[in-house]
Design a protein around this motif. Structure first.
Motif, PDB file in Angstrom:
ATOM      1  N   ASN A 101      37.325  41.633  45.490  1.00  0.00           N
ATOM      2  CA  ASN A 101      36.605  41.011  44.374  1.00  0.00           C
ATOM      3  C   ASN A 101      35.448  41.879  43.909  1.00  0.00           C
ATOM      4  OD1 ASN A 101      37.725  38.582  43.395  1.00  0.00           O
ATOM      5  ND2 ASN A 101      37.293  37.622  45.375  1.00  0.00           N
ATOM      6  N   ARG A 113      36.780  44.765  42.027  1.00  0.00           N
ATOM      7  CA  ARG A 113      37.284  44.319  40.732  1.00  0.00           C
ATOM      8  C   ARG A 113      36.134  44.242  39.727  1.00  0.00           C
ATOM      9  NH1 ARG A 113      37.649  38.767  39.179  1.00  0.00           N
ATOM     10  NH2 ARG A 113      38.869  38.534  37.273  1.00  0.00           N
ATOM     11  N   ASP A 114      35.005  43.709  40.185  1.00  0.00           N
ATOM     12  CA  ASP A 114      33.850  43.624  39.289  1.00  0.00           C
ATOM     13  C   ASP A 114      33.275  45.006  39.009  1.00  0.00           C
ATOM     14  OD1 ASP A 114      34.323  40.977  39.428  1.00  0.00           O
ATOM     15  OD2 ASP A 114      32.694  40.523  40.830  1.00  0.00           O
ATOM     16  N   SER A 170      41.628  40.834  34.904  1.00  0.00           N
ATOM     17  CA  SER A 170      42.773  40.122  35.473  1.00  0.00           C
ATOM     18  C   SER A 170      42.353  38.692  35.675  1.00  0.00           C
ATOM     19  CB  SER A 170      43.147  40.744  36.814  1.00  0.00           C
ATOM     20  OG  SER A 170      42.029  40.716  37.687  1.00  0.00           O
ATOM     21  N   GLN A 171      43.359  37.817  35.863  1.00  0.00           N
ATOM     22  CA  GLN A 171      43.037  36.414  36.113  1.00  0.00           C
ATOM     23  C   GLN A 171      42.300  36.296  37.434  1.00  0.00           C
ATOM     24  OE1 GLN A 171      46.940  34.738  36.030  1.00  0.00           O
ATOM     25  NE2 GLN A 171      47.228  35.335  33.899  1.00  0.00           N
ATOM     26  N   SER A 172      42.795  37.011  38.428  1.00  0.00           N
ATOM     27  CA  SER A 172      42.154  37.008  39.736  1.00  0.00           C
ATOM     28  C   SER A 172      42.715  38.181  40.503  1.00  0.00           C
ATOM     29  CB  SER A 172      42.480  35.714  40.484  1.00  0.00           C
ATOM     30  OG  SER A 172      43.794  35.802  40.998  1.00  0.00           O
TER      31      SER A 172
END
Lengths: 338, 508
Positions: free
Chosen positions: B378, B381-382, B388-390
């Protein structure tokens, strides 16, 4: 980036995470749900067709019949997940039981070391399957097809082509202990649970799925796929060996013809459970449901008096329908997430 | 050269995500050879595929023999006499030369092949292209790659051929075979066939072409008579204006050597390459497609085995036949050219893809610590802005740019000291591209060494501190920031392709 944006974004992401957790639970449950419903429908149908079907007897019989297929199917699930196949499991079952038979009858070994030797034999055949197909980059279909013949021949030699009666010494595995259920059943359940945990919770399981999805990508991520693949074949051999013992225990004999065609039943169960023949996708828990589905179908058809040919035709149709349905489900899922 | 146009295209355009070709006007006369040249990605292949019916144009019209020409597919183009010899061979290796040549019209009686007739027909066809010495009954797989190429060409020289497109036909041929090819092209010209000849090899074009068309960024820059055009001028046209603004950024500070290659070789694809990569720098690798850039990265990473040469890291030497696993252990990562086939597990989630190279970090005694893993992914991702959705979304559903960010996340998580990047921004939209450059910049700033292959010279000139240029498997030069221009880079990239022939001409 402005702090307000950051906060907004972090809020959005947490929201994402929680809905996502929910979705993943739904997903997981959805994975089992289809098979569960199919199983219940089938039980309902047979209960409607035959007044004797819905009884404790039916289910204990099924429970005591499935362990051999179930443990082999666990190994086969692993193999299909890494994108391989093992056609030799049926023969390996026979070979392992034959080896146990000789050990007990001719060498007068006691049960435990004999069982150990039989499982070791299974492990060895699996190792050979894995080492050859990985070492020479051969399709496992062909290598295990060869092993199917080799192991069957070995079983005939070991038993002198006759069913070797072992007797009561080996039957404790299939003798009822709790209620009507045998130790074999509990061992099989334990193996299913452990294997599912290994698949989802360990590095090994993650590598298996990765290899089945894209072996080259795994290699280029710095993971050597070869030991994992060999290990998977070895595990399957070991489990087939155990299945051979379970079967010998039920028969109280080492039968050189045991497990003929078992590989196909096992593959059918695994595929009904939604594991992909193309690799990269599969679940041991679903495989177990697939095993149950096939056993219930067989028991039910026997119960309503279907003839052997009819049973085979219907079983075949169920396999095809199950795979078609699974393909639709997979497609719908792919489309939905787009 | 006849005056009437055999083939005419006007206003041809092609859009995929963006424009690939715009307003192309092209005329081909009967009996002429028109050379088509330009940088990688200039649009040569797309244009020729449009003419051959393999790709539909987004706009524009084409005329063949003065009549409207709108091929629906390759077959319909071939029926109208327009044929293309593709770079990838279309032969079936297990069938014989004769069977391949006449695959779509095997002579038969009642379904049984008439072998004598087949061999006779094939022999005639082979003879016209000067390959009478090859037995048409030989399986194609037993021929050398050059002969295979000639068979492929022979297959397209059937009666009604009016326009023949040759895409890099000499790439795999020896000089003798090239001469043969040129002889055949001469004969075809005499028969009135119009030929479009695509090649990087400028000296070849001088020999064979009547006119040359230069493409750049999907635009047709100019069409010139070959006889009065110098190679320098063609290169200048391919390059266009130099981009200046990127040149004034200072070179990044370096801190010691991260990687030294010592005479690394593999067959003809990588020949005697030596270079030094420093901590904290981004070293670019320029060159034409097929010049050995990808192969070089794969050798360093251990994805392919080298014939000779060694690879030194800061404190050790990689073993001679090292595997990718050895390379990763030694702190090297590879962002592959083809992220779908070789990089990602497309049907798996972002989370699985991001941690696969370093599962040791998210597991304890081989038990995955999913909570820790989700946390890490996570955060990445940030950090990288993966849209993305998750993190549970499968990577197959992401856009090219976000997929590439996932690959970056994998190597960031692995925390490797050396990152090899093969076309890291191919198929990546402009927004994600900026994020990726930023991330590369951050990595260099934190002392990582980056080796980046790209076909986009402007990208290399913007991002890199130094640029090594490969040509025909050799590393021909390394230019420092401030020394390079698009012109000098391109000249270096072409250098080995012309000098090979020049030296051989001298030795004759």
């Amino acid at each position: 980036m402005y702090p307000i944006n950051q906060i907004r974004e972090s809020l959005m992401t947490t929201q994402h995470h929680s809905t996502n957790a929910l979705r993943s639970i739904k997903h997981q449950f959805g994975d089992y749900l289809g098979l569960m419903i199919a199983l219940l429908l089938m039980i309902g149908l047979f209960s409607y067709l035959s007044q004797y079907f819905l009884s404790l007897d039916t289910f204990t019989t099924i429970a005591n019949e499935i362990p051999a297929v179930a443990v082999t199917a666990v190994g086969m699930t692993f193999i299909l997940i890494i994108g391989g196949i093992d056609l030799s499991v049926g023969s390996v079952m026979a070979l392992a039981s034959a080896v146990a038979g000789i050990a007990m009858l001719q060498w007068h070994w006691s049960l435990l070391p004999a069982v150990g030797l039989a499982m070791l034999t299974g492990l060895l055949t699996g190792l050979v399957n894995g080492a050859i197909s990985v070492g020479w980059r051969l399709p496992s279909f062909i290598v295990t097809l060869g092993m199917l013949e080799v192991a069957r021949g070995g079983a005939y030699i070991a038993t002198d082509s006759k069913t070797q009666y072992i007797g009561g010494a080996i039957d404790w595995l299939s003798a009822p202990v709790a209620g009507q259920l045998s130790p074999s059943f509990f061992i099989a359940i334990a193996i299913v649970i452990i294997a599912q945990i290994v698949l989802v919770k360990t590095v090994f399981g993650r590598y298996m799925v990765g290899i089945g999805t894209n072996e080259e990508a795994i290699r280029l991520a710095g993971v050597d796929p070869r030991p994992v693949k060999i290990a998977v074949f070895a595990i399957t051999g070991l489990l087939a060996g155990l299945a051979g013992i379970m079967q010998a225990s039920r028969l109280e004999a080492a039968d050189p013809n045991a497990g003929i065609g078992a590989e196909l039943v096992v593959i059918a169960a695994v595929v009904i459970g939604g594991t992909s023949l193309m690799g990269g996708r599969g679940s041991v828990a679903n495989t177990f449901l697939g095993v149950l589905l096939i056993s219930v179908l067989e028991a039910g058809l026997a119960q309503i008096g279907a003839s052997e040919p009819t049973k085979r035709i219907i079983t075949g149709c169920v396999i095809i329908v199950a795979v078609v349905l699974d393909m639709y489900r997979e497609r719908r899922r792919n489309r939905r997430s787009h | 050269m006849t005056s009437s146009a055999l083939f005419h295209a006007s206003g041809i355009g092609k859009h995929y995500a963006g424009p690939v070709l715009q307003h192309i006007d092209l005329t081909l006369h009967a009996g002429e050879v028109l050379a088509l040249t330009g940088e990688n990605g200039a649009g040569k292949s797309t244009l020729s595929k449009i003419i051959a019916g393999l790709v539909d144009p987004s706009s524009g019209v084409m005329l063949l023999d003065g009549k409207d020409y709108r091929p629906e597919n390759r077959k319909s183009a071939e029926q109208q006499g327009v044929r293309m010899v593709l770079q990838e061979l279309g032969l079936i290796p297990t069938l014989t030369v004769a069977e391949n040549l006449l695959l779509d019209r095997l002579p038969h009686r009642g379904g049984f092949i008439r072998k004598h007739e087949l061999l006779a027909l094939a022999f005639d066809q082979m003879k016209t292209i000067g390959l009478g010495h090859i037995d048409p009954d030989t399986p194609v797989s037993q021929l050398g790659i050059g002969h295979q190429q000639m068979v492929e060409i022979a297959r397209n020289l059937v009666g009604n051929c009016k326009v023949l497109i040759l895409d890099e036909p000499s790439a795999m041929l020896t000089d003798r075979e090239v001469e043969h090819l040129f002889e055949q092209i001469g004969k075809l010209k005499a028969r009135g066939v119009g030929i479009i000849y695509i090649s990087h090899r400028l000296d070849e074009l001088t020999k064979i072409a009547d006119r040359v068309t230069v493409l750049r960024d999907g635009h047709l820059i100019e069409t010139l008579p070959m006889a009065s055009t110098s190679q320098d001028e063609i290169v200048r046209l391919m390059v266009g204006k130099d981009v200046q603004e990127s040149l004034d950024r200072p070179r990044r500070p370096v801190d010691g050597v991260a990687l030294t290659l010592n005479r690394l070789s593999r067959g003809q694809s990588v020949r005697d390459v030596s270079l030094t990569l420093h901590k904290g720098e981004i070293l670019g690798v320029a060159g034409l497609v097929g010049s050995g850039r990808t192969e070089l990265l794969r050798l360093i990473f251990g994805a392919d085995r080298s014939d000779q040469g060694d690879i030194h890291l800061t404190d050790k030497v990689l073993p001679a036949r090292h595997s990718p696993a050895d390379a990763v252990k030694a702190g090297i990562g590879l962002v592959t050219e083809d992220r779908k086939a070789q990089g990602l597990l497309l049907s798996q989630s972002i989370r699985v893809n991001a941690t696969i190279a370093n599962l040791g970090d998210v597991s304890i005694r081989s038990w995955l610590q999913t909570a820790k893993e989700m946390n890490i992914v996570n955060r990445m991702r940030d950090l990288l802005g993966i849209r993305s959705q998750s993190i549970e979304q499968t990577t197959g559903e992401l856009s090219g740019g976000n997929q590439q960010k996932v690959v970056f996340a994998r190597w960031i998580h692995r925390n490797c000291d050396i990152l090899l990047l093969d076309e890291p921004t191919r198929g990546v939209d402009i927004g994600a591209r900026a994020d990726i450059y930023q991330e590369m910049d951050n990595m260099a700033a934190s002392g990582k060494a980056l080796l980046m292959v790209s076909s986009d010279l402007r990208e290399l000139m913007t991002v890199c501190d130094r640029i090594a240029v490969m040509s025909a498997g050799k590393l021909v030069t390394i230019l420092e920031r401030g020394q390079w221009s698009q012109q000098s880079l391109l000249e270096a990239a072409f250098s080995e392709y012309s000098s090979v022939q020049v030296t051989e001409d001298v030795s004759h």
